[in-house]
Design an enzyme around this catalytic site. Structure first.
Site, PDB file in Angstrom:
ATOM      1  N   ARG A  22       0.870  -1.235   0.020  1.00 19.10           N
ATOM      2  CA  ARG A  22      -0.150  -0.008  -0.077  1.00 19.10           C
ATOM      3  C   ARG A  22       0.828   1.330  -0.080  1.00 19.10           C
ATOM      4  O   ARG A  22       1.579   1.239   0.767  1.00 19.10           O
ATOM      5  CB  ARG A  22      -0.852   0.046   1.489  1.00 19.10           C
ATOM      6  CG  ARG A  22      -1.971  -1.143   1.253  1.00 19.10           C
ATOM      7  CD  ARG A  22      -3.041  -0.563   1.603  1.00 19.10           C
ATOM      8  NE  ARG A  22      -4.214  -1.815   1.423  1.00 19.10           N
ATOM      9  CZ  ARG A  22      -4.849  -2.454   2.433  1.00 19.10           C
ATOM     10  NH1 ARG A  22      -4.962  -1.936   3.530  1.00 19.10           N
ATOM     11  NH2 ARG A  22      -5.571  -3.437   2.413  1.00 19.10           N
ATOM     12  N   SER A 113      -8.193  -0.871   0.428  1.00 20.80           N
ATOM     13  CA  SER A 113      -9.198  -1.415   1.261  1.00 20.80           C
ATOM     14  C   SER A 113     -10.177  -0.144   1.828  1.00 20.80           C
ATOM     15  O   SER A 113     -10.573   0.656   1.061  1.00 20.80           O
ATOM     16  CB  SER A 113      -8.629  -1.814   2.491  1.00 20.80           C
ATOM     17  OG  SER A 113      -9.492  -2.705   3.387  1.00 20.80           O
ATOM     18  N   HIS A 114     -10.081   0.285   3.121  1.00 24.49           N
ATOM     19  CA  HIS A 114     -10.872   1.396   3.703  1.00 24.49           C
ATOM     20  C   HIS A 114     -10.134   2.706   3.673  1.00 24.49           C
ATOM     21  O   HIS A 114     -10.606   3.786   4.139  1.00 24.49           O
ATOM     22  CB  HIS A 114     -10.868   0.966   5.225  1.00 24.49           C
ATOM     23  CG  HIS A 114      -9.644   0.647   5.829  1.00 24.49           C
ATOM     24  ND1 HIS A 114      -8.912  -0.460   5.549  1.00 24.49           N
ATOM     25  CD2 HIS A 114      -8.769   1.622   6.708  1.00 24.49           C
ATOM     26  CE1 HIS A 114      -7.826  -0.423   6.127  1.00 24.49           C
ATOM     27  NE2 HIS A 114      -7.630   0.569   6.841  1.00 24.49           N
ATOM     28  N   ASP A 277     -16.742  -1.813   3.326  1.00 27.33           N
ATOM     29  CA  ASP A 277     -15.506  -0.878   3.269  1.00 27.33           C
ATOM     30  C   ASP A 277     -15.134  -0.828   1.390  1.00 27.33           C
ATOM     31  O   ASP A 277     -15.961  -1.420   0.810  1.00 27.33           O
ATOM     32  CB  ASP A 277     -14.398  -1.306   3.738  1.00 27.33           C
ATOM     33  CG  ASP A 277     -13.579  -2.559   3.470  1.00 27.33           C
ATOM     34  OD1 ASP A 277     -14.370  -3.524   2.808  1.00 27.33           O
ATOM     35  OD2 ASP A 277     -12.153  -2.838   3.628  1.00 27.33           O
ATOM     36  N   ASP A 279     -13.123  -2.491  -0.351  1.00 28.53           N
ATOM     37  CA  ASP A 279     -12.991  -3.468  -1.147  1.00 28.53           C
ATOM     38  C   ASP A 279     -14.019  -4.633  -0.871  1.00 28.53           C
ATOM     39  O   ASP A 279     -13.868  -5.876  -1.268  1.00 28.53           O
ATOM     40  CB  ASP A 279     -11.597  -4.146  -1.295  1.00 28.53           C
ATOM     41  CG  ASP A 279     -11.084  -4.462  -0.031  1.00 28.53           C
ATOM     42  OD1 ASP A 279     -11.535  -3.795   1.140  1.00 28.53           O
ATOM     43  OD2 ASP A 279     -10.240  -5.411   0.295  1.00 28.53           O
ATOM     44  N   ASP A 281     -14.380  -6.216   1.993  1.00 27.77           N
ATOM     45  CA  ASP A 281     -14.258  -7.378   2.802  1.00 27.77           C
ATOM     46  C   ASP A 281     -14.634  -7.148   4.211  1.00 27.77           C
ATOM     47  O   ASP A 281     -14.624  -7.973   5.239  1.00 27.77           O
ATOM     48  CB  ASP A 281     -12.741  -7.974   2.889  1.00 27.77           C
ATOM     49  CG  ASP A 281     -11.888  -6.903   3.278  1.00 27.77           C
ATOM     50  OD1 ASP A 281     -12.126  -5.705   3.328  1.00 27.77           O
ATOM     51  OD2 ASP A 281     -10.686  -7.249   2.947  1.00 27.77           O
ATOM     52  N   ARG A 282     -14.726  -5.783   4.796  1.00 33.69           N
ATOM     53  CA  ARG A 282     -15.193  -5.424   6.016  1.00 33.69           C
ATOM     54  C   ARG A 282     -16.657  -5.251   6.286  1.00 33.69           C
ATOM     55  O   ARG A 282     -17.226  -5.102   5.192  1.00 33.69           O
ATOM     56  CB  ARG A 282     -14.573  -4.138   6.479  1.00 33.69           C
ATOM     57  CG  ARG A 282     -12.894  -4.505   6.448  1.00 33.69           C
ATOM     58  CD  ARG A 282     -12.483  -3.195   7.010  1.00 33.69           C
ATOM     59  NE  ARG A 282     -10.989  -3.152   7.205  1.00 33.69           N
ATOM     60  CZ  ARG A 282     -10.069  -2.530   7.745  1.00 33.69           C
ATOM     61  NH1 ARG A 282     -10.584  -1.532   8.759  1.00 33.69           N
ATOM     62  NH2 ARG A 282      -8.865  -2.740   7.756  1.00 33.69           N
ATOM     63  N   SER A 365     -11.119  -5.417  13.742  1.00 33.51           N
ATOM     64  CA  SER A 365     -10.985  -4.135  12.612  1.00 33.51           C
ATOM     65  C   SER A 365     -12.334  -4.472  11.427  1.00 33.51           C
ATOM     66  O   SER A 365     -12.331  -4.008  10.421  1.00 33.51           O
ATOM     67  CB  SER A 365      -9.693  -4.180  11.673  1.00 33.51           C
ATOM     68  OG  SER A 365      -9.434  -5.416  11.192  1.00 33.51           O
ATOM     69  N   LYS A 376     -11.882 -12.143   4.482  1.00 37.78           N
ATOM     70  CA  LYS A 376     -13.055 -11.635   5.183  1.00 37.78           C
ATOM     71  C   LYS A 376     -14.083 -11.177   4.124  1.00 37.78           C
ATOM     72  O   LYS A 376     -13.765 -10.832   3.119  1.00 37.78           O
ATOM     73  CB  LYS A 376     -12.634 -10.815   6.055  1.00 37.78           C
ATOM     74  CG  LYS A 376     -12.009  -9.531   5.568  1.00 37.78           C
ATOM     75  CD  LYS A 376     -11.329  -8.562   6.819  1.00 37.78           C
ATOM     76  CE  LYS A 376     -10.571  -7.412   6.277  1.00 37.78           C
ATOM     77  NZ  LYS A 376      -9.000  -7.445   6.181  1.00 37.78           N
ATOM     78  N   ARG A 496      -1.593   1.657  17.357  1.00 35.87           N
ATOM     79  CA  ARG A 496      -2.869   0.959  17.566  1.00 35.87           C
ATOM     80  C   ARG A 496      -2.768   0.619  19.194  1.00 35.87           C
ATOM     81  O   ARG A 496      -2.018  -0.196  19.241  1.00 35.87           O
ATOM     82  CB  ARG A 496      -3.340  -0.103  16.845  1.00 35.87           C
ATOM     83  CG  ARG A 496      -3.438  -0.022  15.215  1.00 35.87           C
ATOM     84  CD  ARG A 496      -4.627  -0.605  14.470  1.00 35.87           C
ATOM     85  NE  ARG A 496      -4.307  -0.465  12.844  1.00 35.87           N
ATOM     86  CZ  ARG A 496      -4.966   0.360  12.125  1.00 35.87           C
ATOM     87  NH1 ARG A 496      -5.580   1.688  12.634  1.00 35.87           N
ATOM     88  NH2 ARG A 496      -4.484   0.415  10.960  1.00 35.87           N
TER      89      ARG A 496
END
Ligand code: VG1
Ligand code: CO
Length: 543
Positions: A22, A113-114, A277, A279, A281-282, A365, A376, A496
């Site tokens: 990324r 992703s997000h 999200d 892509d 997956d969330r 997450s 996911k 985190r």
């Protein structure tokens, strides 16, 4: 059309993180950058000669251009077939499914992703192996090695192909098959869930909303929720994918999906709401007047999955990432099934799923999934919730209260400190690690440390060991704090801090979350010195 080999030196050591590589979009758009990483992937898997790949992405800025580049390179490297989502779109779980259904040699998934999309935002690329899951560490290590020495890549000099036309065409000697991105995925969902029961429940007055956040799940949610399940038009909000996600963060949490949260908190809000999200997956799950934490969602799904046809024989086991709350462990214990604690990132679930040791997996997450794919899956989680609600015919709140009254409640929150200076973040973690051995027995803010360690995962299937996966500080009574650095950020470091407190079933189950976690937060703050070290009084995001 001619095959050409181009130089890409210097291309210097690009390390894939939690979920692929990324970077800022402009980094990927530099001359030869994307090409060098793609060539590194092909080299790392022993070449592309004679292979077939699934290719698709979340539709963000540069998605379509990057797919054209990847197709040319796949062809020039000898691949025989590429299966591509129409207009370059494939949700991550749909890509995982296609890789498995078609028995391909893997897939290239384009997504950050997000993270926001756009020329000044983020882009990403990852490789999934033939089981449909993200490349495990032994494969990403090979990619990293390639990126350190790569000096040339192969491509074709040819015009772009039309990604909009469903059907088969060719690029050099490679066949390119453009497929409807939604079709195979919908068919898979129908094998797992009782669509008739959900349809009847909706018809009976159960109301719902789904926020696709202008990301890839729009077409999937519209086809399934409104098309197959008969939810009224408009159930899916922000359902048209946009290259910049409508300038939002396509991150399904109470901060970035606030309009949806406000809706369910209002008096005339829907019975159920969910979001996914960038892509797909969330997932975020909401009931009338309440937000279900992803950790609780995993536990509730594990306890109720047998109500859906795809899981009616029960679960083989449950797996959760280490920072995810221990709520699922209590369900596994009651069911008498195995429970696994893995490092953050879906790639660590692959072996357990392949070996049939785990059926359900989840991360704090907002990621939940099962052995139906090797990623996911946001919409899958929504459909499993809907199936459970359609069978039990009670509200989300009643399901949650009933769960806590049975198992107790794991109060849980994640605090993120974003764009922290990387050196400061690394020093913080190193200094904390150095004093872990002295912590047990220490009392801080009324809590006594029982154990403290740097998490290392011993994969029970292939025996591999992954170290440095986050610092765990356990307190007597079941409270816990975890600290780790993000592996998906593109700016500085993201620290985190994961906080958890266990309340037994006969205790107070309705305290406001941050209030319930105040002492754990203070204790972790004091032990790590994180506020002084980062120069921040408070986290940037709390979920
Ligand atoms: C984050 C999450 C992690 C998730 C990863 C990829 O990683 O914490 O649970 O697997 O993103 O999610 P990190 O290293 O930033 O904490 V996504 O939806 O790519 O696909
Ligand atoms: Co995602």
């Amino acid at each position: 059309m001619s095959r050409v080999t181009r130089s890409c030196t210097p291309f210097d050591g690009q390390k894939p993180g939690t979920s692929g590589l990324r970077k800022k979009t402009r980094v990927f758009m530099q001359d030869h950058y994307l090409e060098a990483f793609v060539q590194s992937i092909f080299n790392a898997i022993g070449g592309a000669e004679g292979k077939t790949f699934v290719i698709g992405g979340d539709g963000r800025y540069f998605n379509a251009e990057a797919i054209q580049t990847i197709l040319r390179m796949a062809s020039a490297n000898g691949a025989t077939r590429a299966v591509v989502g129409q207009n370059g779109l494939l949700s991550t779980p749909a890509a995982s499914n296609l890789i498995r259904q078609r028995g391909t040699d893997g897939g290239l998934i384009l997504s950050a992703s997000h993270n926001p999309g756009g020329i000044d935002e983020d882009f990403g690329l990852k490789f999934n192996t033939p089981n449909g899951g993200p490349a495990p560490e032994k494969v990403t290590e090979k990619m990293f090695e390639q990126t350190k020495t790569l000096s040339e890549y192969h491509t074709l000099e040819t015009a772009d192909i039309d990604l909009g036309a469903i059907g088969e065409t060719s690029l050099g000697k490679m066949a390119v098959e453009i497929v409807d991105p939604v079709e195979d995925y919908t068919a898979l969902m129908k094998t797992l869930f009782d669509f008739d029961a959900i349809r009847a429940h909706i018809k009976g007055g159960f109301s719902l909303k789904f926020d696709a956040m202008h990301a890839v799940t729009g077409p999937y949610a519209t086809a399934i929720l409104e098309g197959e399940l008969g939810a009224p038009e408009g159930t899916v909000m922000n359902g048209v994918p946009k290259v910049d996600f409508g300038k939002g963060h396509p991150d399904p949490n109470p901060i970035w999906a606030k309009p949806l949260v406000d809706l369910v908190m209002s008096a005339d809000g829907p019975d159920f709401a969910a979001a996914s999200d960038g892509d797909g997956d969330r997932n975020m799950i909401l009931g009338k007047g309440l937000y279900v934490t992803p950790s609780d969602s995993l536990a509730v799904l594990a306890a109720n999955a047998h109500l859906a046809p795809g899981y009616d024989k029960g679960l083989a086991g449950v797996a959760r990432s280490m920072p995810t709350s221990q709520a699922a462990d209590r369900v596994a214990e009651k069911l008498g099934i195995e429970c696994f604690e893995t490092p953050t990132g879906w790639k660590f679930f692959g072996n357990l799923l392949d070996a049939g040791r785990a059926t359900l997996c989840g991360e704090e997450s907002a990621g939940t999934g099962s052995d139906h794919v090797r990623e996911k899956d946001g919409l899958w989680a929504v459909l499993l919730w809907l199936n459970i609600l359609a069978v039990r015919k009670v509200s989300v709140k009643e399901i949650l209260m009933d769960h806590w009254q049975t198992y107790g409640r794991n109060y849980y929150s994640r605090h993120d400190y974003e764009a922290v200076d990387s050196d400061k973040a690394n020093t913080l973690m190193a200094d904390l690690e150095a004093k872990l051995a002295d912590l047990p027995g220490t009392e801080v803010h009324g809590l006594t440390v029982s154990e403290a360690d740097q998490f290392a995962y011993h994969d029970p299937v292939d025996g591999s060991v992954s170290r440095n996966q986050g610092i765990r500080i356990l307190f007597e009574g079941g409270s816990r704090g975890v600290l780790r650095l993000s592996g998906t950020g593109t700016e500085g470091a993201t620290l985190r801090v994961y906080l958890e407190r266990y309340m037994p079933a006969d205790g107070d189950l309705e305290i406001e979350t941050q209030a319930a976690l105040k002492d754990v937060a203070a204790a972790i703050g004091e032990i790590s010195g994180l506020h002084a070290r980062t120069g921040r009084d408070a986290p940037d995001v709390m979920t």
